[in-house]
Enzyme design. Structure first.
Site, PDB file in Angstrom:
ATOM      1  CD  GLU A 144      -2.962  -1.258   2.181  1.00 51.20           C
ATOM      2  OE1 GLU A 144      -2.732  -0.430   3.284  1.00 51.20           O
ATOM      3  OE2 GLU A 144      -3.848  -2.208   2.171  1.00 51.20           O
ATOM      4  CD  GLU A 156      -5.331 -10.992  -5.421  1.00 52.88           C
ATOM      5  OE1 GLU A 156      -4.654  -9.874  -4.719  1.00 52.88           O
ATOM      6  OE2 GLU A 156      -6.462 -11.046  -5.120  1.00 52.88           O
ATOM      7  CB  CYS A 171      -4.053  -6.833  -5.435  1.00 51.70           C
ATOM      8  SG  CYS A 171      -5.513  -5.480  -5.218  1.00 51.70           S
TER       9      CYS A 171
HETATM   10  N1  THU Z   1      -6.237  -6.581  -1.757  1.00 52.52           N
HETATM   11  C1  THU Z   1      -5.490  -7.486  -2.409  1.00 52.52           C
HETATM   12  O1  THU Z   1      -4.307  -7.485  -2.204  1.00 52.52           O
HETATM   13  N2  THU Z   1      -6.253  -8.537  -2.953  1.00 52.52           N
HETATM   14  C2  THU Z   1      -7.493  -8.671  -2.962  1.00 52.52           C
HETATM   15  O2  THU Z   1      -8.053  -9.508  -3.653  1.00 52.52           O
HETATM   16  C3  THU Z   1      -8.229  -7.763  -2.439  1.00 52.52           C
HETATM   17  C4  THU Z   1      -7.858  -6.651  -1.884  1.00 52.52           C
HETATM   18  C5  THU Z   1      -5.757  -5.487  -0.761  1.00 52.52           C
HETATM   19  C6  THU Z   1      -5.808  -4.201  -1.504  1.00 52.52           C
HETATM   20  C7  THU Z   1      -5.496  -3.217  -0.334  1.00 52.52           C
HETATM   21  O3  THU Z   1      -3.942  -3.242   0.015  1.00 52.52           O
HETATM   22  C8  THU Z   1      -6.264  -4.333   0.544  1.00 52.52           C
HETATM   23  O4  THU Z   1      -6.346  -5.514   0.094  1.00 52.52           O
HETATM   24  C9  THU Z   1      -7.506  -3.748   1.112  1.00 52.52           C
HETATM   25  O5  THU Z   1      -8.307  -3.557   0.240  1.00 52.52           O
END
Ligand code: THU
Length: 164
Positions: free
Chosen positions: A69, A80, A78
């Site tokens: 983040e 993934e 994210c």
């Molecule tokens: N996030 C992911 O890394 N993967 C997901 O499939 C859903 C959300 C992360 C984005 C952000 O850093 C945190 O989770 C909250 O949304």
């Protein structure tokens, strides 16, 4: 003359629900554990939602990643995409076979599996197209594991610049 045509497209998704971690085969269990480990290195001070992912490539290599983040929220990424882009950067000629995804909140694996966001789904579609090969997803929660055969199925009617 203006013509409007109403078209109905039905989209559907089939997946397998697994209720117990022990029902996974050894390589699946290893991948889920690698994703759980990867979640520990997430940088998620804003959401406190640590996501970990581990992708098994066709050459047997496992690449892991986690969400990263930033104070300027859209600058984060994210788990993934961190994982798949790292795999692309390090092993660009090697197709992914399977990816496990987990989320950890307050130190505990979430009850329900995490469902990937739309932007990650768009990346799944492109990766399957790039390697002409689909890859499986293991969305893992404490209560259940959802196994999806083709990751790109999560995004029907995807952007592809030529058609809908
Ligand atoms: N996030 C992911 O890394 N993967 C997901 O499939 C859903 C959300 C992360 C984005 C952000 O850093 C945190 O989770 C909250 O949304």
């Amino acid at each position: 003359m203006i013509t409007k045509t109403m078209i109905t497209k039905t989209v559907s998704l089939s997946f397998v629900e697994i209720n117990d971690f022990s029902q996974l085969c050894e390589s699946e269990q290893l991948l889920v554990n690698a994703a759980i480990d990867a979640a520990k290195n997430a940088y998620a001070p804003y959401s406190n939602f640590n996501v970990g992912a581990a992708v098994l490539l066709e050459n047997g290599v496992v690449v892991t990643g986690n969400n990263q983040e930033n104070a300027a929220f859209p600058s984060g990424l994210c788990a993934e995409r961190v994982t798949l882009f790292t795999a692309g950067a390090l092993h660009g000629n090697t197709a992914p076979r399977m990816m496990a995804i987990v989320a950890v909140k307050d130190g505990e694996l979430t009850f329900q599996p995490v469902s990937p966001c739309g932007a990650c789904r768009q990346v799944f579609v492109e990766i399957e197209k790039r390697y002409s090969q689909s890859f499986q997803l293991l969305l893992t929660g404490k209560e259940k594991i959802v196994k999806i055969e083709r990751a790109g199925d999560l995004l029907p009617l995807t952007f592809n610049s030529t058609e809908i």
